[in-house]
Design an enzyme around this catalytic site. Sequence first.
Site, short mmCIF file in Angstrom:
data_model
loop_
_atom_site.label_atom_id
_atom_site.label_comp_id
_atom_site.label_asym_id
_atom_site.label_seq_id
_atom_site.Cartn_x
_atom_site.Cartn_y
_atom_site.Cartn_z
N HIS A 182 3.28 6.62 4.84
CA HIS A 182 2.16 5.58 4.89
C HIS A 182 2.27 5.77 7.43
O HIS A 182 1.19 5.27 7.89
CB HIS A 182 2.68 4.34 5.31
CG HIS A 182 2.61 3.99 3.76
ND1 HIS A 182 3.69 4.41 2.87
CD2 HIS A 182 2.24 2.98 3.31
CE1 HIS A 182 3.48 4.06 2.15
NE2 HIS A 182 2.72 2.67 3.04
N ASP A 251 -4.81 6.47 -2.60
CA ASP A 251 -3.94 5.54 -2.14
C ASP A 251 -4.92 5.21 -0.79
O ASP A 251 -5.39 4.99 -0.96
CB ASP A 251 -2.79 5.92 -1.55
CG ASP A 251 -1.39 5.53 -1.20
OD1 ASP A 251 -1.64 4.42 -1.25
OD2 ASP A 251 -0.67 5.74 -1.45
#
Length: 339
Positions: A182, A251
Amino acid sequence: MSARAAILGCSGPVLTRAEARFFASSDPWGFILFARNVETPAQVRALVRDLRGAVGREAPVLIDQEGGRVARLTPPHWTGWDNAESFLARFAGPRERVAAMRLRYHVIGTELALLGIDVNCAPMVDIARPETHVAIRQRLYGAAPDAVATLGRAVADGLAAGGVLPVLKHVPGHGRTPLDSHLSLPVVDAPRDLLEAEDFAPFRALADLPLGMTAHIVYAALDAERPATTSPAVLAAIRADIGFRGALMSDDLSMGALSGTLDARAAAAIAAGCDLALHCNGDADEMRAVMGAAPRLAGAALARTDAALAARAALQPVPIDVPAALQQIDDLARGVPVA
């Protein structure tokens, strides 16, 4: 005409007029919900209805509902859960862990289906290691590939019993890095034979699942320059070596591991072999950029996404008494066998 090769979020608990117009014109394959989109069961059902109404079809609606630190639906309206690591530690043996995970995800699937949500981003069959970033490790099912695969199958079966499609993640494995994708781009330097023997093994065992999600990680033995999401070499290995046959989504394209503009990220993911570009944060400008790069689904990508929709249509939910299931889980933790 087929939908466009993207899954998008929205900004809040109510679909705005501008978002509805944008979704109607851009026609993404599906949508994904986050905590910002969730208030009450009635509100979530209305949002799901309005998202599908915007595109004029029963578009898939996804969510990340693992339980623990990744849970978009929380008490008091929905069941609360520990992280997978803590949850599994409650049970003495493998049979109890498998039974408990199937029950857990049968409950989760049932609660999602009641809202109209029909895809959950689980199971997560990355292998836990001492170096695994804590944000990932707490969500994992263990360190032994065979056991992780068995638990992943229990998760998938439980979701299906609840009426929800599973998403296999994060292909081909997130466990060998101490970094959180992230925030930054992890690099895994393990040799290919070790990756294939260990990291790829649970994904290979679950390669029949209808949907999968890539990892934003560089696997240097396969491609030293590009993360899996944008690497033709890694995505070819997912198809050939792991044998994954389902529709493959990236993702979240807005994560810190990736670089470049959002349209460039989406284009690179699709060009590498992702069937669907996933964008989650609901930012209107970013979504426009992603949709500018997302083609209409065609060829093998269309066949795989159509197969996922067919798998959704074929689901046969099994009714479950949620309080009784939670009691069964507690019984398993105390060593009482479940009939």
